[in-house]
Design a protein around this motif. Structure first.
Motif, short mmCIF file in Angstrom:
data_model
loop_
_atom_site.label_atom_id
_atom_site.label_comp_id
_atom_site.label_asym_id
_atom_site.label_seq_id
_atom_site.Cartn_x
_atom_site.Cartn_y
_atom_site.Cartn_z
N PRO A 51 0.79 -1.23 0.00
CA PRO A 51 0.00 0.00 0.00
C PRO A 51 0.83 1.29 0.00
O PRO A 51 0.27 2.37 0.19
N GLU A 52 2.14 1.20 -0.23
CA GLU A 52 2.97 2.41 -0.17
C GLU A 52 2.56 3.41 -1.25
O GLU A 52 2.47 4.61 -1.00
N CYS A 53 2.32 2.93 -2.47
CA CYS A 53 2.03 3.82 -3.60
C CYS A 53 0.63 4.42 -3.46
O CYS A 53 -0.35 3.70 -3.18
N GLY A 54 0.53 5.71 -3.68
CA GLY A 54 -0.75 6.39 -3.56
C GLY A 54 -1.64 6.24 -4.77
O GLY A 54 -2.76 6.76 -4.80
N ILE A 111 10.73 7.74 -10.77
CA ILE A 111 9.50 8.10 -11.46
C ILE A 111 8.34 7.24 -10.97
O ILE A 111 8.50 6.03 -10.78
N GLY A 112 7.19 7.87 -10.73
CA GLY A 112 6.03 7.12 -10.29
C GLY A 112 4.99 8.03 -9.68
O GLY A 112 5.01 9.26 -9.83
N PHE A 113 4.05 7.43 -8.97
CA PHE A 113 3.06 8.17 -8.20
C PHE A 113 3.66 8.54 -6.85
O PHE A 113 4.64 7.94 -6.41
N THR A 114 3.07 9.50 -6.18
CA THR A 114 3.52 9.81 -4.82
C THR A 114 3.00 8.74 -3.86
O THR A 114 1.99 8.08 -4.11
#
Length: 392
Positions: A51-54, A111-114
């Motif tokens: 669940p780390e990625c928002g 690179i990615g989502f917060t």
């Protein structure tokens, strides 16, 4: 032991004793020390970043409980405004179907989502919501963008267009021959449709072998860099079908907040389309003209200058799809109009419920609501609906 009975708006489970528990699913039980015992609606999240990625908040839910969450969000918002309506089963988009997304890029190349409730970027190594065509560009962008030596975080908007992926980079601009060569090599190697940069002065296209379009209602519409588009093809289809049902039989329809024409180009009627974004409405006008569609466009800020009741009464029905803030100013005029049917599309149950109350106070009936879950495993909820009333 306590039992999780539903999921709250931000994604945490709510137990029958009132406790809020992160990452809990309906049917889970809680031990005395707060540990979660998995229930029938919990699944193993498919992505290593959860669940780390928002980007996702509900990957631990099965489709039944995600559907229930979507329905509860809408029902709760309407109930808070004293509005009742039949709510249909949600239309859910499958995994890996998101055709537009905004990713963040650090100077280091991450690179990615917060991360959830954080500004920290989660470096993507896999993604179960993005369309494969978008995710395929993550690694090439990770190699390309650090060469521009940006001193701050960049935003990269990816959109899957008819010709391939449209890339818009915000926060930097190429300088010199080396950047031009690197950009050309990236575009050619990855078959992208267009690359544009916006360093604060507006998008500037640096690569576009052929004009980029998006098919809406069977019409190829020019796609401005960074333009709004429904998140998935499946979600768009569900919303369009609901809008068509809502105004079925109408001969002359106004499409308010029309954007690129997602609804205007799909209606079996003569259509007036109003939109505040100049590039979007100009693209719609050009596409409708080439396709010889019976469509009149107007560049109009509907927040500052909503259609008046006299203008509205010229139409048989109205379709509107406002931003998250809703359409308070326009709804006041609609409530005072003689319009018999309104198809209202919304991406915010709270502002929709507020506007629904205004319309119902004026004599409209909210006939039905069609929930749409096109942001897979997200707390983001969308819907389409129909309001009607008998002619005075």
């Amino acid at each position: 032991m306590s039992v999780i009975v539903r999921v709250a708006a931000r994604g945490e489970g709510i137990a029958d004793d009132g406790r809020h528990v992160a990452l809990a699913a309906p049917g889970d039980t809680l031990t005395e020390d707060g540990a979660i015992v998995p229930g029938p609606h919990r699944i193993i999240p498919p992505c290593r970043h959860y669940p780390e990625c928002g980007g996702c908040q509900l990957q631990h839910l099965d489709d039944a409980s995600w559907s229930a969450f979507i329905t509860d969000r809408i029902a709760g918002a309407l109930d808070a405004q004293g509005v009742r309506a039949p709510i249909r089963a949600p239309a859910l988009s499958p995994p890996r179907t998101r055709r537009r997304a905004a990713l963040h890029v650090e100077p280091s190349g991450r690179i990615g989502f917060t991360a959830e409730r954080s500004h920290q970027i989660v470096d993507l190594h896999e993604c179960h919501v993005l369309a494969p065509e978008l995710f395929a560009l993550v690694r090439p962008l990770k190699r390309l963008l650090p060469t521009f030596k940006a001193k701050r975080r960049l935003d990269v908007h990816l959109t899957l267009a008819d010709q391939g992926v449209d890339v818009l980079v915000k926060g930097v601009a190429p300088e010199g021959l080396a950047h031009h060569d690197a950009l050309t090599a990236f575009a050619q190697a990855n078959g992208v449709a267009r690359v544009a940069f916006d360093d604060g002065m507006g998008p500037e296209v640096r690569w576009e072998p052929e004009p980029v379009t998006i098919a809406l209602g069977g019409v190829a519409v020019p796609l401005p860099p960074g333009a709004f588009l429904q998140a998935t093809v499946e979600g768009e289809a569900a919303l369009v079908a609901a809008a068509r049902e809502a105004v079925q039989g109408a001969r002359i329809v106004a499409d308010l907040f029309a954007g690129l024409g997602t609804f205007a180009l799909s209606l079996d009627a003569r259509v007036y389309a109003a939109e505040g974004a100049r590039d979007a409405i100009m693209a719609l006008k050009a596409a409708a003209g080439r396709a010889q569609r019976p469509l009149f466009t107007e560049h109009r800020d509907l927040f500052r200058r909503p259609l008046t009741t006299a203008e509205l009464d010229r139409f048989d029905a109205i379709v509107l799809d406002p931003p998250r803030a809703g359409a308070r100013e326009q709804v006041v005029q609609l409530a005072a109009s003689k319009i018999a049917t309104i198809g209202y599309i919304s991406c915010n149950p709270s502002s929709f419920a507020r506007d629904a109350q205004e319309l119902c106070k004026a004599g409209y009936t909210l006939d039905w609501v069609q929930p749409v879950g096109q942001f897979r495993w997200s707390t983001h909820v969308e819907l389409a609906s129909r309001f009607s009333r008998s002619p005075a």
